[in-house]
Design a protein around this motif. Sequence first.
Motif, PDB file in Angstrom:
ATOM      1  N   GLY A 178       0.845  -1.191   0.000  1.00  0.00           N
ATOM      2  CA  GLY A 178       0.000   0.000   0.000  1.00  0.00           C
ATOM      3  C   GLY A 178       0.875   1.233   0.000  1.00  0.00           C
ATOM      4  O   GLY A 178       0.871   2.025   0.941  1.00  0.00           O
ATOM      5  N   ASP A 179       1.647   1.374  -1.061  1.00  0.00           N
ATOM      6  CA  ASP A 179       2.609   2.463  -1.146  1.00  0.00           C
ATOM      7  C   ASP A 179       3.084   2.570  -2.582  1.00  0.00           C
ATOM      8  O   ASP A 179       3.484   1.576  -3.181  1.00  0.00           O
ATOM      9  CB  ASP A 179       3.798   2.157  -0.226  1.00  0.00           C
ATOM     10  CG  ASP A 179       4.666   3.379  -0.043  1.00  0.00           C
ATOM     11  OD1 ASP A 179       4.539   4.039   0.990  1.00  0.00           O
ATOM     12  OD2 ASP A 179       5.442   3.682  -0.965  1.00  0.00           O
TER      13      ASP A 179
ATOM     14  N   GLY B  98       2.325  -0.279  -6.429  1.00  0.00           N
ATOM     15  CA  GLY B  98       1.615   0.220  -5.271  1.00  0.00           C
ATOM     16  C   GLY B  98       0.118   0.021  -5.424  1.00  0.00           C
ATOM     17  O   GLY B  98      -0.414   0.029  -6.536  1.00  0.00           O
ATOM     18  N   ILE B  99      -0.557  -0.157  -4.291  1.00  0.00           N
ATOM     19  CA  ILE B  99      -2.010  -0.345  -4.301  1.00  0.00           C
ATOM     20  C   ILE B  99      -2.646   0.502  -3.196  1.00  0.00           C
ATOM     21  O   ILE B  99      -1.967   0.936  -2.276  1.00  0.00           O
ATOM     22  CB  ILE B  99      -2.395  -1.843  -4.105  1.00  0.00           C
ATOM     23  CG1 ILE B  99      -1.736  -2.428  -2.841  1.00  0.00           C
ATOM     24  CG2 ILE B  99      -1.995  -2.658  -5.328  1.00  0.00           C
ATOM     25  CD1 ILE B  99      -2.100  -3.878  -2.561  1.00  0.00           C
ATOM     26  N   GLY B 100      -3.944   0.715  -3.311  1.00  0.00           N
ATOM     27  CA  GLY B 100      -4.681   1.443  -2.275  1.00  0.00           C
ATOM     28  C   GLY B 100      -5.075   0.498  -1.145  1.00  0.00           C
ATOM     29  O   GLY B 100      -4.883  -0.723  -1.242  1.00  0.00           O
ATOM     30  N   THR B 101      -5.655   1.067  -0.106  1.00  0.00           N
ATOM     31  CA  THR B 101      -5.980   0.267   1.078  1.00  0.00           C
ATOM     32  C   THR B 101      -7.054  -0.791   0.809  1.00  0.00           C
ATOM     33  O   THR B 101      -6.987  -1.891   1.345  1.00  0.00           O
ATOM     34  CB  THR B 101      -6.387   1.207   2.230  1.00  0.00           C
ATOM     35  OG1 THR B 101      -5.264   2.033   2.518  1.00  0.00           O
ATOM     36  CG2 THR B 101      -6.767   0.446   3.475  1.00  0.00           C
TER      37      THR B 101
ATOM     38  N   GLU C 237      -7.383  -2.400  -1.866  1.00  0.00           N
ATOM     39  CA  GLU C 237      -6.665  -3.490  -2.533  1.00  0.00           C
ATOM     40  C   GLU C 237      -5.773  -4.252  -1.550  1.00  0.00           C
ATOM     41  O   GLU C 237      -5.567  -5.453  -1.701  1.00  0.00           O
ATOM     42  CB  GLU C 237      -5.846  -2.936  -3.704  1.00  0.00           C
ATOM     43  CG  GLU C 237      -6.732  -2.407  -4.829  1.00  0.00           C
ATOM     44  CD  GLU C 237      -5.961  -1.657  -5.911  1.00  0.00           C
ATOM     45  OE1 GLU C 237      -6.166  -1.966  -7.087  1.00  0.00           O
ATOM     46  OE2 GLU C 237      -5.158  -0.775  -5.566  1.00  0.00           O
TER      47      GLU C 237
END
Lengths: 211, 467
Positions: free
Chosen positions: B127-128, B143-146, B148
């Motif tokens: 998440g970054d 990177g992915i969102g929360t 995900e």
Amino acid sequence: MQPFTRQTSIVLPIDRANIDTDAIIPKQYLKAIGKTGFGPNLFDDWRYLEPGEPYMDHSRRQINPDCILNDERYLGAGILLTRDNYGCGSSREHAVWAMVDYGIRVVIAPSFADIFFNNTLNNGLLAITLDTTIIEQLFAEVASNEGYTLTVDLEAKTITTPKGEVIPFEIEAYRRKRLLEGLDDIDMTLLQANAIRAYEERRKAKVPWLF
Amino acid sequence: MNKTLYDKLWDAHVVRKNEDGTNLIYIDRHLVHEVTSPQAFEGMRLTGRQPWRKETILAVPDHNVPTTDRRVSPTDPAARLQLQTLDSNCTEFSITEFPIHDVRQGVVHVIGPEQGATLPGMTVVCGDSHTATHGAFGALAFGIGTSEVEHVMATQCLVMKKSRSMLISVEGKLGAGVTAKDLILHIIGQIGTAGGTGCVIEFAGDAVTELTMEGRMTVCNMAIEAGARAGMIGVDQTTIDYVKGRPFAPRGEMLTKAEIAWRELHSDPKAKFDRIIRINAAAIEPQVSWGTSPEMVVGVRGVVPDPAQEQDSVKAESIRKALVYMDLTPGTSINEIAVDKVFIGSCTNGRIEDLRAAAALIRDKKVAKSVTQALVVPGSGLVKQQAELEGLDTIFKEAGFEWRQPGCSMCLAMNADRLASGERCASTSNRNFEGRQGQGGRTHLVSPAMAAAAAVYGHFVDVREIA
Ligand code: SF4
């Protein structure tokens, strides 16, 4: 997730390219462990005159009169109109949570940053990509018409202007479906649990050092 | 065969092709930090779900940690709660964590490779946005969102569409004093912060293959700053030598097997890319960013640009706004810009090689009087340990630098390390956005050597002239 079908609302124009997620929600608000309450801190550095901290009463902070979010004409806006590469930078989903918490349900731009674009979908925020010429037209119309509203219809994939002009937009079928139905995608994926397990068996035979 | 590296990685991870054109993609490694995970763990708790393969998850606190005394917890109650929340979530879900007192703690993108938790051929998520770093190992890392983060925890998969492919081939040799950081800043200056949107970038060419793994990580780290979903570099001997013997890496017979597979992880000679960009390495100078976006960058011998010269009106307006924020006037020479603070660290330039490069420049010198603070924040506890073994800490301290504990620190200023409004900083980090290093703070992105030189002279100087 709240389904999205149709929205009629005031348009907030932020005429700036490459707006990053640090600007949308500054880092000090990322210390929260929940998903709500970020609305008062959307574009915090632009909106208020003094630096903000999470524990403050934001309704008592001194607002920046030059910031468009403080312009009475755009109070209560549910549609954000902006420029290229919106949402670039940090992956923070807090940016989308802040927009949704503020009341934004639609964001229109010529292009979006990839991670931000994915994050919108997971929170029922409709991100619409339009041609730069149409974006220009919309910016011009918002500027010259007080109380300018748009109606966004996801079912019909159209945006209707106050004069009745209908602007069609494209959206990938799976995105549209997920937004319309407000589906929980983890449940959807777990329906494929057997396929995941079968993949793991195949993969284990090939790359055993990863298992 | 005519597959790109990206094609190979993608194909190996497709669990299922869905009718709607999306794919279910399998994730091998999931890195977690304290800022983007609490809501994901909360989601797991509320739905009563358990991690699909908890052994693929590695967690570490980095963004919020104090870099001063570790014996006291942060005074900021929100930061303290977030750090405690990571610890308790990892305990509750039985997830491996390197807690704050563990010598292996550090910036998530430094510790993954350092531990061998990042391996060639993997899909790596976190998440970054700077997860792109791990692509240096011939991995597909992004990177992915929360939401995900929660999705990967619960299913080990993500629903994705394949990106387009871009090859950036850097031909020839980098000049003396020109580093991986200068290379990637130059590339972003050329293609723009949206230049890689919708793409996965493979970096190739002699100048890239000649880089060490540390340098390759610096390049891939900033692929996100060019808008790309991921950056990657094919596997070669340099990659394999780096990975071997690390705690999470395979050993013995497994390693022999793995090595054979890893050697296939490069683009085939006839592979087709959607877009190819060629860069001449020899023409690259040490870079300094002057604006509020990483594409606003220029060679150290250059000047601050003039918006009046820009044809595109949206761009001209961005330049104007950036110059106001940065308090710079068009035509100012880069080497006339004086700095108040210097920050050496972050997942871009917080590895041992970076600290060595900076230390080499400041040996027997002093931080200029006009510089009010110069910080060195090692990328991890192990980087710090290694640097101390080599005596680098003494060099820094004698010069007047503060030698800190590992963490993200002034890269994003979530902890106490930050710029005051109006302060100007030479920083080895990756983002010069408005307020990134503290509200009203002004960031100039540079290489470790350039940052060290700015600390000594009090303004930017061309490292090639003093080396
Ligand atoms: S060092 Fe900076 S860029 Fe890297 S993970 Fe930490 S905050 Fe993000």
